[in-house]
Design an enzyme around this catalytic site. Structure first.
Site, PDB file in Angstrom:
ATOM      1  N   ARG A   1      43.553  36.839  40.009  1.00 39.85           N
ATOM      2  CA  ARG A   1      43.572  36.567  38.569  1.00 39.85           C
ATOM      3  C   ARG A   1      43.277  37.815  37.734  1.00 39.85           C
ATOM      4  O   ARG A   1      43.483  37.807  36.519  1.00 39.85           O
ATOM      5  CB  ARG A   1      42.577  35.450  38.237  1.00 39.85           C
ATOM      6  CG  ARG A   1      43.100  34.055  38.554  1.00 39.85           C
ATOM      7  CD  ARG A   1      42.088  32.986  38.193  1.00 39.85           C
ATOM      8  NE  ARG A   1      41.034  32.865  39.196  1.00 39.85           N
ATOM      9  CZ  ARG A   1      39.950  32.123  39.055  1.00 39.85           C
ATOM     10  NH1 ARG A   1      39.749  31.435  37.932  1.00 39.85           N
ATOM     11  NH2 ARG A   1      39.041  32.056  40.018  1.00 39.85           N
TER      12      ARG A   1
ATOM     13  N   THR B   1      34.547  30.975  52.018  1.00 40.32           N
ATOM     14  CA  THR B   1      33.165  31.440  51.839  1.00 40.32           C
ATOM     15  C   THR B   1      32.306  31.161  53.065  1.00 40.32           C
ATOM     16  O   THR B   1      31.391  31.931  53.384  1.00 40.32           O
ATOM     17  CB  THR B   1      32.538  30.763  50.611  1.00 40.32           C
ATOM     18  OG1 THR B   1      32.710  29.339  50.717  1.00 40.32           O
ATOM     19  CG2 THR B   1      33.196  31.249  49.324  1.00 40.32           C
TER      20      THR B   1
ATOM     21  N   SER C   1      35.999  84.152  13.408  1.00 37.43           N
ATOM     22  CA  SER C   1      37.018  83.105  13.515  1.00 37.43           C
ATOM     23  C   SER C   1      38.245  83.587  14.273  1.00 37.43           C
ATOM     24  O   SER C   1      38.570  84.774  14.288  1.00 37.43           O
ATOM     25  CB  SER C   1      37.427  82.658  12.108  1.00 37.43           C
ATOM     26  OG  SER C   1      36.314  82.130  11.417  1.00 37.43           O
TER      27      SER C   1
ATOM     28  N   ASN D   1      27.339  23.527  39.962  1.00 41.02           N
ATOM     29  CA  ASN D   1      27.023  24.489  41.016  1.00 41.02           C
ATOM     30  C   ASN D   1      27.241  25.913  40.501  1.00 41.02           C
ATOM     31  O   ASN D   1      28.332  26.266  40.061  1.00 41.02           O
ATOM     32  CB  ASN D   1      27.924  24.209  42.225  1.00 41.02           C
ATOM     33  CG  ASN D   1      27.617  25.110  43.403  1.00 41.02           C
ATOM     34  OD1 ASN D   1      26.710  25.932  43.356  1.00 41.02           O
ATOM     35  ND2 ASN D   1      28.384  24.947  44.477  1.00 41.02           N
TER      36      ASN D   1
ATOM     37  N   ASP E   1      31.036  39.451  42.538  1.00 41.08           N
ATOM     38  CA  ASP E   1      31.684  39.455  41.220  1.00 41.08           C
ATOM     39  C   ASP E   1      30.748  38.888  40.154  1.00 41.08           C
ATOM     40  O   ASP E   1      31.202  38.339  39.152  1.00 41.08           O
ATOM     41  CB  ASP E   1      32.999  38.672  41.254  1.00 41.08           C
ATOM     42  CG  ASP E   1      32.803  37.196  41.595  1.00 41.08           C
ATOM     43  OD1 ASP E   1      31.656  36.794  41.888  1.00 41.08           O
ATOM     44  OD2 ASP E   1      33.800  36.446  41.588  1.00 41.08           O
TER      45      ASP E   1
ATOM     46  N   GLY F   1      32.172  22.020  40.008  1.00 42.60           N
ATOM     47  CA  GLY F   1      31.677  21.009  40.931  1.00 42.60           C
ATOM     48  C   GLY F   1      30.351  20.465  40.416  1.00 42.60           C
ATOM     49  O   GLY F   1      29.514  21.221  39.921  1.00 42.60           O
TER      50      GLY F   1
END
Length: 380
Positions: free
Chosen positions: A16, A83, A378, A164, A103, A135
């Site tokens: 994404r 996971t 200069s 969660n 992340d 969830g």
């Protein structure tokens, strides 16, 4: 004394993000997101394992620029995706193990310390006005009784606003005994860490919810969320400097990277960018100036000046449209429209408008040395 191991999950591609860069290497305040998870974890443990898969060598090489005492493992993504699969094959050093996500760059050790609760699993939860998309976590008598995905929830469960947050602390013994029991009988054909929660409930174990601060546990899955997280992180950085006595004009317009130091009676005006490992001491950085990996002491810079890497300014005035690079200036005045690169200029010297120290022969860069009390006119 450390009492827990920490596993940081950083294997995902982050589709994404719409980028060839691995998600955890996208930067916030000048450092990759994963840097912050590891930095905070090291405050709590000397046993840190980072789980990698997508562009693993690239991610590991980037983290090794900052940390030397981290264990890196490659997830067996082909056979054990998900996971749950990510934490397989790891033997934690301590009796408890905290599982973090790479992340979540806004995580703070002070929040993670709150997981020190006596339970088989301590599960982070969010109390939200609306848990739509999350969830749901069903809690009874202070214990977690069920996790239900939104698509599987009934009307009563859908009304629950406890969600969660995705961070867990396990008793290591329970984790190692139950990981082999995980299966991938689901639509994604993945092994889920959340299934361990169901196993613990079925075994009559104690599962405690820990209500956490949503800001600290904010996951980043898109460029929009990356930008939102960086605003929060920038505000944290600037707030600490303001509390330490730094003056900032319109702080919302100022950008300060992780690693910058500001000390003493310093003033930072609007539109300023302080980058890399810059150090500002008792100095005034004026509007729309950039200081990168340089040291500025008892000096003023700008407006609209650029101090490039490895410059050292001491008791020096740098005016508008002046650029320095690898320049050591002590007691110098350079008021406007000059480029001072690869040079050493000593006290009492005045650099006139339109001056360039030009010292590149096409192969090597040579140093220009200008001593004390020199007047450079200069267009020189």
């Amino acid at each position: 004394m450390f009492n827990k191991s920490i596993i940081v999950l950083a294997a995902g591609a982050g589709t994404r993000m719409k980028s060839d860069t691995p998600k955890v290497l996208h930067k916030i305040s000048g450092k990759p997101m994963l840097y912050y998870s590891i930095k905070e974890a090291l405050k709590l443990s000397d046993d840190i394992t980072v789980v990698l898969f997508h562009q693993a060598q690239r991610v590991q090489a980037e983290m090794e620029k900052y940390f030397s005492n981290i264990n890196f493992v490659i997830q067996d993504h082909k056979n054990y995706p998900g996971t749950g699969g990510a934490v397989m094959g790891i033997t934690p050093k301590y009796e408890k193990v905290l599982v973090l996500n790479g992340d979540m760059p806004l995580i703070q050790a002070s929040e993670l310390e709150k997981f020190d609760i006596d339970a088989t699993i301590v599960m982070s939860v969010l109390k939200l006005e609306s848990a739509d998309g999350y969830g749901r976590v069903i809690i009874e008598n202070g214990n977690v009784k069920k996790i239900v995905e939104q698509k599987d929830a009934n009307a009563t469960e859908l009304a629950v606003t406890i969600a969660n947050a995705g961070i867990y602390q396990f008793e290591t013994k329970f984790l190692l005994e139950n990981l082999p029991k995980l299966n991938n009988n689901n639509a994604q054909k993945e092994y889920y860490i959340t299934d361990l929660v169901e196993m613990a409930i079925d075994q009559g174990k104690v599962l405690k919810p820990l209500v956490v601060n949503e800001e600290n546990f904010k996951g980043v899955n898109s460029k929009v969320e990356l930008a939102d997280a960086e605003v929060i992180h920038q505000n944290r950085i600037k707030k600490e400097f303001l509390k330490a006595g730094v003056i900032m004009r319109l702080p919302d317009t100022i950008y300060i990277e992780e690693g910058v130091q500001i000390e003493g009676e310093s003033i930072i005006e609007n539109g300023v960018s302080l980058l890399g490992n810059s150090k500002i001491v008792n100095s005034h950085i004026k509007t729309n100036s950039v200081v990168e990996d340089s040291i500025v002491v008892d000096s003023d810079v700008g407006p609209m000046a650029r101090i490039r890497p490895l410059s050292e300014l001491n008791k020096t005035h740098i005016g508008n449209f002046v650029e320095t690079k690898k320049a050591k200036l002590t007691g110098v005045k350079a008021g406007h429209l000059s480029y001072l690169g690869d040079c050493s200029i000593d006290e009492g010297t005045n650099i006139g408008c339109g001056t360039i120290t030009c010292n590149y022969d096409g192969v090597n860069k040579h140093q220009t040395i200008i001593g004390k009390n020199v007047f450079v006119g200069s267009d020189t």
